[in-house]
Design a protein around this motif. Structure first.
Motif, PDB file in Angstrom:
ATOM      1  N   SER A 203     -25.026   4.965   5.246  1.00 19.29           N
ATOM      2  CA  SER A 203     -26.284   5.686   5.481  1.00 19.29           C
ATOM      3  C   SER A 203     -26.337   7.017   4.743  1.00 19.29           C
ATOM      4  CB  SER A 203     -26.489   5.927   6.979  1.00 19.29           C
ATOM      5  OG  SER A 203     -25.548   6.891   7.453  1.00 19.29           O
ATOM      6  N   GLY A 204     -25.169   7.501   4.304  1.00 22.88           N
ATOM      7  CA  GLY A 204     -25.112   8.797   3.636  1.00 22.88           C
ATOM      8  C   GLY A 204     -24.767   9.934   4.566  1.00 22.88           C
ATOM      9  N   ASP A 205     -24.708   9.641   5.867  1.00 21.66           N
ATOM     10  CA  ASP A 205     -24.383  10.658   6.874  1.00 21.66           C
ATOM     11  C   ASP A 205     -22.870  10.730   7.024  1.00 21.66           C
ATOM     12  OD1 ASP A 205     -24.422  12.461   8.954  1.00 21.66           O
ATOM     13  OD2 ASP A 205     -24.855  10.954  10.482  1.00 21.66           O
ATOM     14  N   PHE A 206     -22.197  11.260   5.980  1.00 23.07           N
ATOM     15  CA  PHE A 206     -20.740  11.171   5.962  1.00 23.07           C
ATOM     16  C   PHE A 206     -20.152  12.214   5.024  1.00 23.07           C
ATOM     17  CE2 PHE A 206     -16.626   9.121   5.142  1.00 23.07           C
ATOM     18  CZ  PHE A 206     -16.281   8.791   6.433  1.00 23.07           C
ATOM     19  N   ASP A 207     -18.908  12.635   5.319  1.00 25.32           N
ATOM     20  CA  ASP A 207     -18.152  13.532   4.444  1.00 25.32           C
ATOM     21  C   ASP A 207     -17.293  12.663   3.521  1.00 25.32           C
ATOM     22  OD1 ASP A 207     -16.586  15.367   3.180  1.00 25.32           O
ATOM     23  OD2 ASP A 207     -15.798  16.317   4.995  1.00 25.32           O
ATOM     24  N   TYR A 208     -17.759  12.460   2.300  1.00 25.86           N
ATOM     25  CA  TYR A 208     -17.088  11.539   1.375  1.00 25.86           C
ATOM     26  C   TYR A 208     -15.814  12.127   0.768  1.00 25.86           C
ATOM     27  CZ  TYR A 208     -21.342   8.821   1.801  1.00 25.86           C
ATOM     28  OH  TYR A 208     -22.385   8.084   2.299  1.00 25.86           O
ATOM     29  N   ASP A 209     -15.522  13.374   1.064  1.00 24.92           N
ATOM     30  CA  ASP A 209     -14.264  13.961   0.591  1.00 24.92           C
ATOM     31  C   ASP A 209     -13.070  13.488   1.419  1.00 24.92           C
ATOM     32  OD1 ASP A 209     -15.477  15.404  -1.437  1.00 24.92           O
ATOM     33  OD2 ASP A 209     -15.884  17.123  -0.129  1.00 24.92           O
ATOM     34  N   LYS A 210     -13.363  12.903   2.595  1.00 24.87           N
ATOM     35  CA  LYS A 210     -12.283  12.465   3.480  1.00 24.87           C
ATOM     36  C   LYS A 210     -12.049  10.962   3.340  1.00 24.87           C
ATOM     37  CE  LYS A 210     -13.183  15.987   7.010  1.00 24.87           C
ATOM     38  NZ  LYS A 210     -13.541  16.223   8.434  1.00 24.87           N
ATOM     39  N   PRO A 211     -10.790  10.518   3.356  1.00 24.76           N
ATOM     40  CA  PRO A 211     -10.520   9.074   3.317  1.00 24.76           C
ATOM     41  C   PRO A 211     -10.972   8.407   4.613  1.00 24.76           C
ATOM     42  CG  PRO A 211      -8.491  10.293   3.692  1.00 24.76           C
ATOM     43  CD  PRO A 211      -9.553  11.316   3.400  1.00 24.76           C
ATOM     44  N   ILE A 212     -11.322   7.135   4.518  1.00 22.03           N
ATOM     45  CA  ILE A 212     -11.812   6.380   5.673  1.00 22.03           C
ATOM     46  C   ILE A 212     -10.753   5.349   6.058  1.00 22.03           C
ATOM     47  CG2 ILE A 212     -13.705   5.007   6.601  1.00 22.03           C
ATOM     48  CD1 ILE A 212     -15.308   5.900   4.062  1.00 22.03           C
ATOM     49  N   ILE A 213     -10.168   5.517   7.230  1.00 17.05           N
ATOM     50  CA  ILE A 213      -9.231   4.520   7.755  1.00 17.05           C
ATOM     51  C   ILE A 213     -10.037   3.451   8.476  1.00 17.05           C
ATOM     52  CG2 ILE A 213      -7.227   4.101   9.224  1.00 17.05           C
ATOM     53  CD1 ILE A 213      -6.629   5.901   6.834  1.00 17.05           C
ATOM     54  N   GLN A 214      -9.754   2.189   8.176  1.00 17.69           N
ATOM     55  CA  GLN A 214     -10.544   1.104   8.770  1.00 17.69           C
ATOM     56  C   GLN A 214      -9.707  -0.157   8.896  1.00 17.69           C
ATOM     57  OE1 GLN A 214     -13.327  -0.291   5.279  1.00 17.69           O
ATOM     58  NE2 GLN A 214     -12.789   1.871   5.022  1.00 17.69           N
ATOM     59  N   CYS A 215     -10.167  -1.043   9.776  1.00 17.54           N
ATOM     60  CA  CYS A 215      -9.461  -2.294  10.046  1.00 17.54           C
ATOM     61  C   CYS A 215     -10.417  -3.474   9.896  1.00 17.54           C
ATOM     62  CB  CYS A 215      -8.877  -2.269  11.467  1.00 17.54           C
ATOM     63  SG  CYS A 215      -8.039  -3.783  11.955  1.00 17.54           S
ATOM     64  N   TRP A 216      -9.952  -4.499   9.170  1.00 19.93           N
ATOM     65  CA  TRP A 216     -10.701  -5.730   8.988  1.00 19.93           C
ATOM     66  C   TRP A 216      -9.860  -6.893   9.507  1.00 19.93           C
ATOM     67  CZ3 TRP A 216     -15.440  -6.037   6.014  1.00 19.93           C
ATOM     68  CH2 TRP A 216     -15.874  -4.793   5.536  1.00 19.93           C
ATOM     69  N   LEU A 217     -10.497  -8.031   9.721  1.00 19.05           N
ATOM     70  CA  LEU A 217      -9.794  -9.229  10.171  1.00 19.05           C
ATOM     71  C   LEU A 217      -9.815 -10.262   9.050  1.00 19.05           C
ATOM     72  CD1 LEU A 217     -11.327  -9.511  13.753  1.00 19.05           C
ATOM     73  CD2 LEU A 217      -9.223  -8.360  13.074  1.00 19.05           C
ATOM     74  N   ASP A 218      -8.632 -10.782   8.685  1.00 19.18           N
ATOM     75  CA  ASP A 218      -8.581 -11.774   7.611  1.00 19.18           C
ATOM     76  C   ASP A 218      -8.987 -13.149   8.130  1.00 19.18           C
ATOM     77  OD1 ASP A 218      -6.378 -12.860   8.913  1.00 19.18           O
ATOM     78  OD2 ASP A 218      -4.905 -12.058   7.505  1.00 19.18           O
ATOM     79  N   GLU A 219      -8.846 -14.183   7.278  1.00 17.77           N
ATOM     80  CA  GLU A 219      -9.328 -15.516   7.650  1.00 17.77           C
ATOM     81  C   GLU A 219      -8.575 -16.104   8.832  1.00 17.77           C
ATOM     82  OE1 GLU A 219      -6.256 -16.334   4.393  1.00 17.77           O
ATOM     83  OE2 GLU A 219      -7.640 -14.758   4.988  1.00 17.77           O
ATOM     84  N   ASN A 220      -7.378 -15.545   9.143  1.00 22.34           N
ATOM     85  CA  ASN A 220      -6.587 -16.007  10.288  1.00 22.34           C
ATOM     86  C   ASN A 220      -6.751 -15.114  11.516  1.00 22.34           C
ATOM     87  OD1 ASN A 220      -5.391 -18.193   8.818  1.00 22.34           O
ATOM     88  ND2 ASN A 220      -4.100 -16.685   7.771  1.00 22.34           N
ATOM     89  N   GLY A 221      -7.657 -14.135  11.414  1.00 18.20           N
ATOM     90  CA  GLY A 221      -7.880 -13.226  12.537  1.00 18.20           C
ATOM     91  C   GLY A 221      -6.858 -12.108  12.630  1.00 18.20           C
ATOM     92  N   ARG A 222      -6.009 -11.971  11.599  1.00 15.35           N
ATOM     93  CA  ARG A 222      -4.988 -10.922  11.611  1.00 15.35           C
ATOM     94  C   ARG A 222      -5.590  -9.595  11.144  1.00 15.35           C
ATOM     95  NH1 ARG A 222       0.306 -11.003   7.772  1.00 15.35           N
ATOM     96  NH2 ARG A 222      -1.376 -11.163   6.253  1.00 15.35           N
ATOM     97  N   GLU A 223      -5.176  -8.520  11.742  1.00 16.02           N
ATOM     98  CA  GLU A 223      -5.677  -7.197  11.359  1.00 16.02           C
ATOM     99  C   GLU A 223      -5.129  -6.791   9.996  1.00 16.02           C
ATOM    100  OE1 GLU A 223      -4.770  -4.374  14.402  1.00 16.02           O
ATOM    101  OE2 GLU A 223      -6.254  -5.162  15.812  1.00 16.02           O
ATOM    102  N   ARG A 224      -6.017  -6.318   9.116  1.00 16.49           N
ATOM    103  CA  ARG A 224      -5.631  -5.762   7.825  1.00 16.49           C
ATOM    104  C   ARG A 224      -6.212  -4.356   7.743  1.00 16.49           C
ATOM    105  NH1 ARG A 224      -3.205  -9.793   4.792  1.00 16.49           N
ATOM    106  NH2 ARG A 224      -2.122  -7.944   4.026  1.00 16.49           N
ATOM    107  N   TRP A 225      -5.334  -3.384   7.495  1.00 11.59           N
ATOM    108  CA  TRP A 225      -5.724  -1.975   7.527  1.00 11.59           C
ATOM    109  C   TRP A 225      -5.855  -1.419   6.118  1.00 11.59           C
ATOM    110  CZ3 TRP A 225      -6.756   0.996  11.882  1.00 11.59           C
ATOM    111  CH2 TRP A 225      -6.519   0.367  13.112  1.00 11.59           C
ATOM    112  N   PHE A 226      -6.875  -0.557   5.926  1.00 10.60           N
ATOM    113  CA  PHE A 226      -7.129   0.026   4.608  1.00 10.60           C
ATOM    114  C   PHE A 226      -7.495   1.501   4.737  1.00 10.60           C
ATOM    115  CE2 PHE A 226      -8.077  -4.464   4.287  1.00 10.60           C
ATOM    116  CZ  PHE A 226      -7.459  -4.836   3.102  1.00 10.60           C
ATOM    117  N   GLU A 227      -7.146   2.226   3.672  1.00 11.25           N
ATOM    118  CA  GLU A 227      -7.622   3.602   3.499  1.00 11.25           C
ATOM    119  C   GLU A 227      -8.579   3.577   2.314  1.00 11.25           C
ATOM    120  OE1 GLU A 227      -5.405   7.795   3.545  1.00 11.25           O
ATOM    121  OE2 GLU A 227      -5.114   6.721   1.661  1.00 11.25           O
ATOM    122  N   GLU A 228      -9.801   4.027   2.533  1.00 16.11           N
ATOM    123  CA  GLU A 228     -10.834   3.937   1.495  1.00 16.11           C
ATOM    124  C   GLU A 228     -11.238   5.323   1.008  1.00 16.11           C
ATOM    125  OE1 GLU A 228     -15.450   2.335   0.890  1.00 16.11           O
ATOM    126  OE2 GLU A 228     -14.442   2.131   2.839  1.00 16.11           O
TER     127      GLU A 228
END
Length: 289
Positions: free
Chosen positions: A80-105
């Motif tokens: 939406s643009g309502d964000f501080d893009y200077d900071k990394p974004i920690i997030q979690c996704w689920l792969d095809e087996n439902g396992r958690e995969r973590w990323f820093e964006e």
């Protein structure tokens, strides 16, 4: 082809090769006039399986269903643009087996006439770092000998329910009887085994409302959250029944108990602990006549 064009072609080709071979997920997406993935490299399939790149191009909204629910708000803010893009974004996704995969964006917005129209970024997998964090938290929160919660965890919960959360609360303190005699006759290894067996029995009663911690050598503290006093009494009786039913060929397991109850935890946790402690020692010394 002149020299400048040749150099540009070489540099572009090398950059494209680096991007395509990167283990990091690299993407470029439109935000307006409608959300659309314009580019994502093959690294996506390393984490989300074969066909995920094609799926991302064709059905980005379907792919985003793999985002862990706890992170949907922060990712929506990113788009939406309502964000501080200077900071990394920690997030979690689920792969095809439902396992958690973590990323820093690291995301970079693209504006036109002051309006967010596109986004590009890099997502680096941090599964190992997250696992290290979880392992460290587990070691801090759990007792190494028994696997029960640790004294550190118990003290943090005490502070939380004393300062922040107000609920009906009981504290049960348990202490093995005659452990010194066991250590003297059979050695400390046998004493440790008895402590572990006692912890295992108590942890059979553990739930979201019953938290078992080892706070000393043979002493356990149990937080009982949002239960009535009558339920606490029954819980202690069942624990005592299970302890007395322990089949030990060398030494019978015996335990003393003390508990205290309050309808309000806030500001009362230390008092509850002291009252439970007194009651436990009254129980222990009462057995000795």
């Amino acid at each position: 082809m002149d020299k400048e064009t040749a150099e540009h072609h070489f540099e572009t080709s090398k950059f494209k090769e680096v991007v395509m071979q990167s283990k990091d997920i690299i993407y470029y997406c439109l935000v307006k006039p409608k959300p659309q993935v314009l580019f994502v490299n093959a690294a996506l399939e390393q984490y989300f399986g074969p066909g995920s790149v094609k799926q991302c191009y064709e059905q980005p909204e379907y792919f985003y269903r793999r985002l862990h629910p706890d992170f949907r708000d922060i990712i929506q803010k990113k788009w939406s643009g309502d964000f501080d893009y200077d900071k990394p974004i920690i997030q979690c996704w689920l792969d095809e087996n439902g396992r958690e995969r973590w990323f820093e964006e690291l995301a970079t917005p693209v504006y036109e006439n002051g309006e967010l129209i596109a986004m590009h970024g890099i997502l680096r997998n941090i599964d190992e770092w997250i696992q290290l964090q979880k392992d460290l938290e587990y070691r801090i929160s759990h007792d190494a000998l028994t696997g029960a919660f640790s004294r550190n965890f118990f003290e943090r919960m005490m502070k939380r329910y004393d300062d922040e959360v107000d609920v009906p609360m009981a504290i049960i303190l348990c202490d093995l009887d005659e452990l010194k005699t066991v250590n003297d006759h059979f050695g400390h290894r046998e004493g440790d085994r008895l402590i572990k067996e006692a912890a295992k029995i108590l942890m059979n009663f553990q739930s979201e409302k019953v938290l078992v911690s080892r706070i000393g050598g043979d002493e356990f503290a149990i937080l009982v959250i949002e239960m009535e006093l009558s339920e606490v009494k029954k819980l202690v009786e069942k624990m005592d029944e299970a302890i007395n039913g322990y089949n030990n060929r060398d030494w019978p397991m015996k335990m003393s108990y003390g508990y205290a109850f309050s309808r309000s935890s806030k500001g009362n946790m230390e008092r509850l602990f002291e009252e439970a402690d007194r009651n436990m020692y009254d129980n222990k010394f009462g057995k000795k006549g």
